[in-house]
Design a protein around this motif. Sequence first.
Motif, PDB file in Angstrom:
ATOM      1  N   CYS A 453       0.805  -1.221   0.000  1.00 30.69           N
ATOM      2  CA  CYS A 453       0.000   0.000   0.000  1.00 30.69           C
ATOM      3  C   CYS A 453       0.839   1.273   0.000  1.00 30.69           C
ATOM      4  N   ALA A 454       2.034   1.208   0.591  1.00 35.47           N
ATOM      5  CA  ALA A 454       2.838   2.418   0.774  1.00 35.47           C
ATOM      6  C   ALA A 454       3.175   3.088  -0.550  1.00 35.47           C
ATOM      7  N   ASN A 455       3.256   4.430  -0.506  1.00 36.73           N
ATOM      8  CA  ASN A 455       3.663   5.232  -1.673  1.00 36.73           C
ATOM      9  C   ASN A 455       2.775   5.009  -2.898  1.00 36.73           C
ATOM     10  N   PHE A 456       1.477   4.897  -2.637  1.00 42.65           N
ATOM     11  CA  PHE A 456       0.498   4.714  -3.715  1.00 42.65           C
ATOM     12  C   PHE A 456       0.829   3.482  -4.568  1.00 42.65           C
ATOM     13  N   GLY A 457       1.268   2.429  -3.881  1.00 40.59           N
ATOM     14  CA  GLY A 457       1.642   1.198  -4.580  1.00 40.59           C
ATOM     15  C   GLY A 457       0.429   0.416  -5.049  1.00 40.59           C
ATOM     16  N   GLU A 458       0.679  -0.604  -5.836  1.00 39.59           N
ATOM     17  CA  GLU A 458      -0.389  -1.476  -6.293  1.00 39.59           C
ATOM     18  C   GLU A 458      -0.987  -2.242  -5.106  1.00 39.59           C
ATOM     19  N   GLN A 459      -2.301  -2.458  -5.150  1.00 37.41           N
ATOM     20  CA  GLN A 459      -2.969  -3.165  -4.062  1.00 37.41           C
ATOM     21  C   GLN A 459      -3.551  -4.481  -4.553  1.00 37.41           C
ATOM     22  N   GLY A 460      -3.549  -5.459  -3.663  1.00 38.52           N
ATOM     23  CA  GLY A 460      -4.102  -6.774  -3.967  1.00 38.52           C
ATOM     24  C   GLY A 460      -3.519  -7.813  -3.024  1.00 38.52           C
ATOM     25  N   ILE A 461      -3.923  -9.083  -3.210  1.00 42.87           N
ATOM     26  CA  ILE A 461      -3.372 -10.200  -2.437  1.00 42.87           C
ATOM     27  C   ILE A 461      -2.947 -11.277  -3.436  1.00 42.87           C
ATOM     28  N   THR A 462      -1.657 -11.588  -3.457  1.00 41.26           N
ATOM     29  CA  THR A 462      -1.103 -12.571  -4.383  1.00 41.26           C
ATOM     30  C   THR A 462      -1.540 -13.985  -3.985  1.00 41.26           C
ATOM     31  N   VAL A 463      -1.667 -14.869  -4.959  1.00 40.37           N
ATOM     32  CA  VAL A 463      -1.937 -16.280  -4.669  1.00 40.37           C
ATOM     33  C   VAL A 463      -0.822 -16.822  -3.777  1.00 40.37           C
ATOM     34  N   GLY A 464      -1.195 -17.439  -2.655  1.00 39.71           N
ATOM     35  CA  GLY A 464      -0.208 -17.969  -1.728  1.00 39.71           C
ATOM     36  C   GLY A 464       0.248 -16.972  -0.683  1.00 39.71           C
ATOM     37  N   CYS A 465      -0.345 -15.774  -0.653  1.00 42.57           N
ATOM     38  CA  CYS A 465      -0.009 -14.749   0.342  1.00 42.57           C
ATOM     39  C   CYS A 465      -1.228 -14.425   1.196  1.00 42.57           C
ATOM     40  N   TRP A 466      -1.001 -13.629   2.253  1.00 42.24           N
ATOM     41  CA  TRP A 466      -2.113 -13.203   3.097  1.00 42.24           C
ATOM     42  C   TRP A 466      -1.907 -11.774   3.584  1.00 42.24           C
ATOM     43  N   ASP A 467      -3.027 -11.132   3.844  1.00 44.08           N
ATOM     44  CA  ASP A 467      -3.061  -9.752   4.325  1.00 44.08           C
ATOM     45  C   ASP A 467      -3.439  -9.795   5.800  1.00 44.08           C
ATOM     46  N   LEU A 468      -2.551  -9.315   6.658  1.00 47.55           N
ATOM     47  CA  LEU A 468      -2.757  -9.379   8.105  1.00 47.55           C
ATOM     48  C   LEU A 468      -3.142  -8.015   8.659  1.00 47.55           C
ATOM     49  N   TYR A 469      -4.250  -7.965   9.392  1.00 46.06           N
ATOM     50  CA  TYR A 469      -4.670  -6.765  10.117  1.00 46.06           C
ATOM     51  C   TYR A 469      -4.599  -7.083  11.603  1.00 46.06           C
ATOM     52  N   ARG A 470      -3.566  -6.568  12.264  1.00 47.21           N
ATOM     53  CA  ARG A 470      -3.358  -6.859  13.672  1.00 47.21           C
ATOM     54  C   ARG A 470      -4.462  -6.261  14.545  1.00 47.21           C
ATOM     55  N   HIS A 471      -4.650  -6.882  15.682  1.00 47.87           N
ATOM     56  CA  HIS A 471      -5.700  -6.460  16.616  1.00 47.87           C
ATOM     57  C   HIS A 471      -5.520  -5.034  17.115  1.00 47.87           C
ATOM     58  N   ASP A 472      -4.282  -4.501  17.057  1.00 48.76           N
ATOM     59  CA  ASP A 472      -4.042  -3.156  17.584  1.00 48.76           C
ATOM     60  C   ASP A 472      -4.121  -2.074  16.510  1.00 48.76           C
ATOM     61  N   ILE A 473      -4.558  -2.422  15.291  1.00 48.15           N
ATOM     62  CA  ILE A 473      -4.723  -1.437  14.224  1.00 48.15           C
ATOM     63  C   ILE A 473      -6.063  -0.722  14.401  1.00 48.15           C
ATOM     64  N   ASP A 474      -6.089   0.561  14.092  1.00 45.81           N
ATOM     65  CA  ASP A 474      -7.322   1.339  14.205  1.00 45.81           C
ATOM     66  C   ASP A 474      -8.440   0.705  13.387  1.00 45.81           C
ATOM     67  N   CYS A 475      -9.613   0.636  13.966  1.00 43.44           N
ATOM     68  CA  CYS A 475     -10.841   0.105  13.345  1.00 43.44           C
ATOM     69  C   CYS A 475     -10.868  -1.421  13.234  1.00 43.44           C
ATOM     70  N   GLN A 476      -9.841  -2.100  13.729  1.00 43.06           N
ATOM     71  CA  GLN A 476      -9.856  -3.559  13.717  1.00 43.06           C
ATOM     72  C   GLN A 476     -10.576  -4.031  14.984  1.00 43.06           C
ATOM     73  N   TRP A 477     -11.899  -3.775  15.005  1.00 40.65           N
ATOM     74  CA  TRP A 477     -12.694  -4.071  16.197  1.00 40.65           C
ATOM     75  C   TRP A 477     -14.184  -4.049  15.877  1.00 40.65           C
ATOM     76  N   ILE A 478     -14.967  -4.438  16.878  1.00 42.11           N
ATOM     77  CA  ILE A 478     -16.418  -4.223  16.885  1.00 42.11           C
ATOM     78  C   ILE A 478     -16.744  -3.438  18.156  1.00 42.11           C
ATOM     79  N   ASP A 479     -17.453  -2.347  18.010  1.00 42.77           N
ATOM     80  CA  ASP A 479     -17.864  -1.528  19.154  1.00 42.77           C
ATOM     81  C   ASP A 479     -19.040  -2.226  19.843  1.00 42.77           C
TER      82      ASP A 479
END
Length: 552
Positions: A453-479
């Motif tokens: 994502c950095a520096n307006f990079g290309e976005q997506g998820i490659t086959v065999g890869c994963w996108d991790l959103y850690r529990h301490d990231i903003d909005c990674q929750w349910i109110d």
Amino acid sequence: MAAAGDGRRVVSKAAGALSYPTAPHSCPHRLLAQRQQHSFGLHGVACVGTEAHLSLCSLEFYRANDTARCPGGAPVVVSCVPGPLYAASNGQKKQQQLKLQEEARVRLKGGARPGEGRVEVLKAGTWGTVCDRKWDLQAASVVCRELGFGTAREALSGARMGQGMGAIHLSEVRCSGQEPTLWKCPHKNITAEDCSHGQDAGVRCNLPYTGVETRIRLSGGRSRHEGRVEVQIGGPGHLRWGLICGDDWGTLEAMVVCRQLGLGYANHGLQETWYWDSGNVTEVVMSGVRCTGTELSMDQCAHHGTHITCKRTGTRFTAGVICSETASDLLLHSALVQETAYIEDRPLHMLYCAAEENCLSHSARSANWPYGHRRLLRFSSQIHNLGRADFRPKAGRHSWVWHECHGHYHSMDIFTHYDILTPNGTKVAEGHKASFCLEDTECQEDVSKRYECANFGEQGITVGCWDLYRHDIDCQWIDITDVKPGNYILQVVINPNYEVAETDFTNNAMKCNCKYDGHRIWVHNCHIGDAFSEEANKRFERYPGQTSNQII
């Protein structure tokens, strides 16, 4: 074709080679055949039953001057029985199909066409894959027949239909080809060290010819994989081609068109097709089309009938598709959600950015800012791409939205829904995670990262890869500030609006049991929505009395 005795012996085995699973007794049909004069070309046909074609069976040809043409015998007659997938679509047959699906102990996943996919089997209420060690055409044919197809055309190894996730139930399966189910074949129960999902077995089955591909076509596209959808309607002598209204047309409907034409998956379902040549067909003959995405043809989808209702008229607003041989397949790591879930009471003065991005429940708007706090259920989310194509956002870079708080562009308005539900399905809280930045956080050993994502990079998820959103990231929750103590279901759904094509949408939801006492929460039994059998899912929805895995 063969002597009478030979016909009785091989008739059901020959049916498998004709892409049907079985054949009933043929005697009623033999009376008619005996009254007619025939010229025979073959005799002594003997099949093992695993052959993909009759020519692979042991057989003998009559010589040109042979006068002894099947003395005292008659032609072989085969009556085929279609599998449940090809049964007529009346109400009774639909009930039969649903019953068979509930009782099924084997299924195919990740295939672009009917009768192909990764083999998954049901054990102790949980679906798992099969290791490809010693996997062959005989074992694949047992799977195909069990599912209502003919013999196997190919036995696939090396996860060619995409990798599964979770348990691997079987290895070294050795079938004769005659077994009624894969579980009747000798096999080895597997341990985690024996095999990996890179060795998941798959099949391609022989299918009966139905002719459904002749009742639909694409026009105006740059290749045979795209174009405006045209369907054939009317009876004999009055057949004509017409267009489909583009209202509410989407990925699920496009999936059925691509499947019916044998073109794989739907990359896009288009509601406007003005940029394609309209050709000679200009009449809209179908509207209100709604598909679940699993139908074999458009005939099985709901629509308005003969009365056409279209909000936007003209050929420019008619349905179109772009098909592809491959697609992505997203899957949540459900165990990680269970392992990382916890409650945080977060002060309001630390939530201005989250409020700006609508990550809090509606009652936060009337809170006494900046005093007080919101109670948040936080957890990590790891999204794997196990398909055969990269997952790319539907929108192009020109329409991505810059989020100052996060410091990067978000490429999808709605990528994931986080919800707290009552056991009967009523929503009591939601995560409001409205947009996402997609990137390769980590990959398998032999896969390189392609998206960042950095520096307006290309976005997506490659086959065999994963996108991790850690529990301490903003909005990674349910109110859950307004949630009362009780038993609940935590549900996470990826790609909920089917905006991006996938090989399988049934595995996009994850569910967990939750018990909340007003101070602490227990999260357990997290699983992908289709990881359990129908009966196990019903037990889950009733909510167990015992809880475990206390999270504070």
